[in-house]
Motif scaffolding. Structure first.
Motif, PDB file in Angstrom:
ATOM      1  N   MET A  26     -31.429 -43.934 -33.560  1.00 26.87           N
ATOM      2  CA  MET A  26     -31.392 -42.736 -32.707  1.00 26.87           C
ATOM      3  C   MET A  26     -31.962 -41.552 -33.462  1.00 26.87           C
ATOM      4  N   ALA A  27     -31.562 -41.395 -34.729  1.00 27.29           N
ATOM      5  CA  ALA A  27     -31.982 -40.242 -35.513  1.00 27.29           C
ATOM      6  C   ALA A  27     -33.492 -40.198 -35.679  1.00 27.29           C
ATOM      7  N   THR A  28     -34.116 -41.395 -35.830  1.00 29.09           N
ATOM      8  CA  THR A  28     -35.565 -41.404 -36.049  1.00 29.09           C
ATOM      9  C   THR A  28     -36.333 -41.081 -34.777  1.00 29.09           C
ATOM     10  N   ASP A  29     -35.681 -41.239 -33.613  1.00 27.90           N
ATOM     11  CA  ASP A  29     -36.353 -40.943 -32.352  1.00 27.90           C
ATOM     12  C   ASP A  29     -36.264 -39.464 -31.973  1.00 27.90           C
ATOM     13  N   ILE A  30     -35.488 -38.704 -32.709  1.00 27.64           N
ATOM     14  CA  ILE A  30     -35.268 -37.304 -32.369  1.00 27.64           C
ATOM     15  C   ILE A  30     -36.453 -36.458 -32.829  1.00 27.64           C
ATOM     16  N   LYS A  31     -36.932 -35.609 -31.925  1.00 23.89           N
ATOM     17  CA  LYS A  31     -37.962 -34.623 -32.284  1.00 23.89           C
ATOM     18  C   LYS A  31     -37.222 -33.378 -32.778  1.00 23.89           C
ATOM     19  N   ALA A  32     -37.141 -33.253 -34.094  1.00 23.83           N
ATOM     20  CA  ALA A  32     -36.256 -32.256 -34.698  1.00 23.83           C
ATOM     21  C   ALA A  32     -36.706 -30.821 -34.446  1.00 23.83           C
ATOM     22  N   VAL A  33     -38.006 -30.556 -34.495  1.00 28.14           N
ATOM     23  CA  VAL A  33     -38.497 -29.173 -34.426  1.00 28.14           C
ATOM     24  C   VAL A  33     -38.105 -28.471 -33.119  1.00 28.14           C
TER      25      VAL A  33
ATOM     26  N   VAL B  79     -35.645 -29.145 -31.130  1.00 23.26           N
ATOM     27  CA  VAL B  79     -34.182 -29.016 -31.121  1.00 23.26           C
ATOM     28  C   VAL B  79     -33.761 -27.817 -31.972  1.00 23.26           C
ATOM     29  N   ILE B  80     -34.360 -27.688 -33.160  1.00 24.10           N
ATOM     30  CA  ILE B  80     -34.021 -26.583 -34.064  1.00 24.10           C
ATOM     31  C   ILE B  80     -34.431 -25.244 -33.436  1.00 24.10           C
ATOM     32  N   ILE B  81     -35.614 -25.199 -32.811  1.00 19.86           N
ATOM     33  CA  ILE B  81     -36.075 -23.965 -32.167  1.00 19.86           C
ATOM     34  C   ILE B  81     -35.092 -23.525 -31.084  1.00 19.86           C
ATOM     35  N   ALA B  82     -34.617 -24.476 -30.281  1.00 21.55           N
ATOM     36  CA  ALA B  82     -33.676 -24.154 -29.206  1.00 21.55           C
ATOM     37  C   ALA B  82     -32.399 -23.524 -29.773  1.00 21.55           C
TER      38      ALA B  82
END
Length: 476
Positions: A7-14, A16-19
């Motif tokens: 699951m963690a590798t499928d997350i688009k982190a940038v 999410v962090i911007i939000a």
């Protein structure tokens, strides 16, 4: 509540962090911006100064009650559900505040806003821990630190501009579309990073937590009535008793509401103490300096805000830099250097007078904020890195809760010392009603309050020599 690696590798982190960054910035901005409008609210709404301060006390009280429960809430709902809920509460609270025409309506709005913030902050930290690998967390936590420190720093200055041209309601009208934008962005890009486990809810623990943390925050926040006040003493004592029972109950439960096993990890506990000390020092300074600038140096609200702006901006921009240095070199020398700068700046502030030049205040404030940027995120990130993933919700809940409690305690003690020292100085004057003597006495009180801050800064400096880097897995 660990997320699976797949699951963690499928997350688009940038995205999410911007939000989180946008939502967190607006939420924290509106919190401090309103503090600068208290005098305007007293006149417009026809309320007393004590009543006006309930707008801040009520906000802190709501955070003090809800943030400890966040560890449980994080395990009951998905990331998207909590993010959307936090933004909806913030939007509703901001809209109600914008149209408020009475104190009662504005008070309700502040409580609704605080619910949004109480959901958002722990969710933000927990999500970062789940989607960012440990060897990269310093820089990302530094970006989060930029939001947490920069928003309160620019709040007074921007509100000064707003109040100079518009009414206090516009503080909320300007924030509202930005919050709506953050919600829409989050609806598009926010992803679920964990699977809710829905642990059993212990009602007795909820009641004890509410009475305990609520009582402590309320008691210290109400200490302006005097430490001998029955209300202040009783709420602090009842809160302390409730927290003691709460702690014993959590240790004995198989599925505690707040897992105190996090305290078994020494770097988490040490990092937590350092963060608490830093919050006490910085929040007491953030209430003392505007008072000093406006009373002792006779500056306007806007001018006082401008004087404190450079330090806030520098702190904000340095937070990601310090995060990167933490990732590369670890926390030890950053934290030691940071507490050294904070302690030095507190010594400087303890010597300020009615003749102190503005540039001296700006310089001391910059030094303090540089020091804070070297302590806060490195100590916090290093401590959270030592926790296993299943304790992330509890660790973030503990960190955020005690920061709120520390803020209430540090502010209360600083104002209490300020008041006591001012009265003590005036009692030695032949003409205590003289405006000059009153300003002299007030300045003496500010100096005494910073001596209190020196003591805590030195304690933090001593503890900083014991911090050790938590070793984490590097990218393969």
């Amino acid at each position: 509540m660990p997320a699976s690696k797949s699951m963690a590798t499928d997350i688009k982190a940038v995205p999410v962090i911007i939000a989180f960054v946008v939502a967190g910035f607006i939420g924290l901005f509106s919190e401090t911006a309103l503090n600068m409008a208290l005098n305007s609210l007293i006149v417009t709404l026809g309320i007393t100064e004590t009543t006006a301060h309930w707008l801040t006390t009520g906000y802190l009280l709501t955070l003090g009650i809800l943030v400890p429960v966040s560890g449980l809430i994080l395990q009951w709902f998905t990331t998207r559900q909590l993010f959307v809920a936090s933004l909806i509460f913030s939007i509703i609270g901001t809209f109600v505040a914008a149209i408020a025409s009475t104190f009662a309506i504005l008070m309700v709005a502040r409580v609704i806003q605080a619910i949004g913030t109480a959901l958002l902050l722990p969710l933000m930290f927990n999500t970062i821990l789940l989607i960012i690998p440990p060897y990269k967390r310093g820089r990302v936590m530094g970006i989060i630190g930029l939001v947490i420190m920069f928003a309160p720093a620019v709040g007074p200055t921007l509100s000064g501009i707003i109040l100079a041209n518009l009414t206090w309601n516009w503080i909320f009208w300007i924030s509202l579309p930005l919050l709506v934008g953050a919600l829409l962005f989050g609806l598009i890009y926010m992803q679920n990073v964990s699977t809710p486990t829905k642990p059993k809810i212990d009602i007795f623990s909820l009641i004890l937590s509410t009475i305990g943390f609520g009582g402590i925050v309320y008691g210290f926040s109400s200490s302006g009535e005097g430490w001998g006040s029955p209300v202040v003493l009783s709420t602090i004592i009842i809160g302390a008793i409730a927290l003691t029972i709460f702690g014993f109950r959590q240790v004995k439960m198989e599925q505690p509401m707040l897992n105190l096993r996090a305290f078994q990890y020494p770097m988490f506990t040490l990092g937590l103490v350092m963060v608490v000390i830093t919050m006490m020092v910085i929040l007491s300074s953030m209430i003392l300096l505007p008072l000093y600038l406006q009373t002792s140096l006779a500056l306007t609200t806007f001018a006082a805000g401008l004087l404190l702006l450079p330090g806030g901006i520098i702190n904000g921009f340095l937070s990601p830099v310090m995060g990167g240095l933490f990732d590369k070199f670890g926390p030890k020398y950053l934290v030691i250097s940071g507490f050294t700068l904070v302690t030095g700046s507190m010594f400087g502030f303890s010597t300020i007078t009615m003749q102190t030049a503005s540039w001296t205040i700006i310089l001391l404030h910059i030094v303090m904020m540089i020091g804070v940027s070297m302590v806060m995120m490195p100590a916090q990130t290093n401590g959270l890195n030592q926790l296993p993933p299943e304790l992330y919700p509890d660790g973030t809940a503990i960190m955020n809760t005690l920061q709120q409690v520390a803020g209430a305690i540090g502010t209360a003690i600083a104002i209490s010392i300020l008041s006591t020292s001012t009265q003590s100085f005036l009692s030695t004057m032949e003409d205590p009603s003289s405006p000059t003597n009153q300003v002299l006495a007030f300045t003496e009180g500010v100096q005494s309050s910073f001596v209190f801050a020196i003591v805590f800064a030195i304690i933090g400096l001593v503890l900083s020599f014991f911090i050790k880097r938590v070793m984490v897995e590097q990218e393969s």
